[in-house]
Design an enzyme around this catalytic site. Sequence first.
Site: not given
Length: 665
Positions: A29, A119, A260, A409, A435, A459, A471
Amino acid sequence: MSDLPAIEELAKTVSMLSADAVQRANSGHPGLPMGAAGYASLLWAQFLRFNPQEPRWLNRDRFVLSAGHGSALLYSLLHLFGYELSLEELQSFRQWGSSTPGHPEFGVTAGVECTTGPLGQGVANGVGLALSGKLLAAEYGSALFDYRVYGIVSDGDLMEGIASEACSLAGHLGLGNLIYLYDDNKISLAGSTDVCFTESVQQRMESYGWHVQSVDAQDLAGVKRAIENAIEETAKPSIIAVRSIIGYGSPNKANTYGVHGSPLGDAELSLTKKGFEWPSSPAFYVPKEVSNFCKEVISRGVAEHSRWSTKYAEWRDSHPSLAGRLDAQVERRLPEALRDELLGGLGHTKDEATRSLSGKAIQIMAKHLSQFIGGSADLEPSTKTLIKDTTEIQKGEFAGRNIRFGVREHAMGAVVNGLAYERLWYPFGSTFLVFSDYLRPAIRIAALSHLQSLFIFTHDSFWVGEDGPTHEPIEQLQSLRLIPNLYTFRPADGLEVGACYWAALESRDQPSALIFTRQDLPALVRSESFSAEEVLRGGYVLESDPAPQFVIIATGSEVALAVDAAKILRKSGIQLQIVSMPCVELFLEQPISERNAVVPPKLPVVTIEAGRTLGWERFTGRDGLAIGIDHYGASAPGEVLAEKFGFTPELVVEKITTWLNTLRK
Ligand SMILES: Cc1ncc(C[n+]2csc(CCOP(=O)(O)OP(=O)(O)O)c2C)c(N)n1
């Protein structure tokens, strides 16, 4: 201002070295390095505090190229400023075995602070690095630690959600030692930012509590003033939107997305050099005046480091106990007493959730290690991760060890990594296991970059119950095990929880995912001869009958289930062996003889884990039985779900008996 002409020459050198490197590799790049060469050269020559001979000097300024695709820029700067990166390495850009990989990788190239390329990650890593600076200043004094974190962030970086999370947090914490230069070139990979990114970054950052400035890239005097203002502002992080031109200097490709991520091509490169009044050959040309100028900059850095070292030596003499603490932190010494306490069972007697046992382990680790630091994504009452004997980190208050990450998170994962890059902390972040997907990209970078990040997930199964399928983790356990160089621990009781934390603390070059239950579990009953060391091997024999017909391997909450099922099976004269395997990866690292002693190769295998079965065939082979859950959960009390999903001792016995019958046929 007398340095500006020299910086202009340096900028051309950086730009052309980068374009040459990409051209030679026929890959990479050139656009961002060419557009950023001016202000990046200015930053390095006039502001960044570094000593290339001591790339890990504790009080160096940190530089993060969050837009890692512009790696040629960073490598050119590292080469010119005397880091261990020869011209040959630049010429081997992106080649096998070189220290100039396609995107910057921590641990591969001296002077690379963070692995960047995905990124947004670097934006959040920088927040962790800046937080580390504040913590060090709070503990050891700002006379010793006053470094700044500079970064170059791009349109792509700021489009990513993680950047918003991280910048919001940095603004809240008032990290005045963080300065980002936003490469505002209005071009991204596939076109102009007009088509998808038209917000006011400036207004957004202002609302996050940042100090915001805008300047033109060609106006180096203006950039210089802006950096000075940013340094002056110590109560807020700073962003300077530098309006740049991608591929600056290329007559036909500048300001287009074509520059780019593709080499300029010989003809265009030649035209560009002509425009810069640069010799078209040899390639990788560095004018003598430029290397002399860089040498002056380097000697200023070396002198600064040496002044700091004198100050440091005096400080050590006058603060022997603090100095000892800093030494222990740098050397990452783990006290024996901590080991003894962690391997001592955590006082698990009556039924208790492993998340709560983890909470006890956290207090123990925090007591012994002042570098133990972290928090959760707004879940500490549930993940039990609040450190009791300390305060929380807030704007202007950096003496505590509890970090309030907020419901962020992804940034949490990357800020933890930012702290881990420092190699001075045992940083952790925590949330519900389901999560973990929200921060998975950060976990991957931690594993790839050999960071000792600790990810605490609670959990851990359908036993969550009433919250329902959104969940209840199903595929998360196995998907974490898919990540190379990550240890996934799922302990079954207090003894295993403590031992798993110890194993994670000892794993200096690997991140760990530590996984705990919400529901209570019994303390397992072990033989007299059992030693906690066995847990450190990843898997061990918990129970064995004289002539076992098969082996059950279980993890976490399913170990107690296996024990209960075995009691019923034995009543029908069935003999078996139960293996608890809190860490599959550690177990698989053991010599084959030890593995065979735990899971004898002649015996068929049943695995029990409340998660996807895919992956357990490594142990069950073709004849074995994997008991798990290969569909989403449901909203109902945990006991009801255990019944429905086959996770009661009776239902497990039923499955095993049926399987044994088919095996006999
Ligand atoms: C998470 C992530 N998604 C996608 C990419 C692929 N990619 C590399 S650079 C880039 C965008 C480039 O735009 P910008 O950040 O403005 O950089 P510039 O074009 O100015 O070099 C993309 C999409 C990536 N590296 N990381």
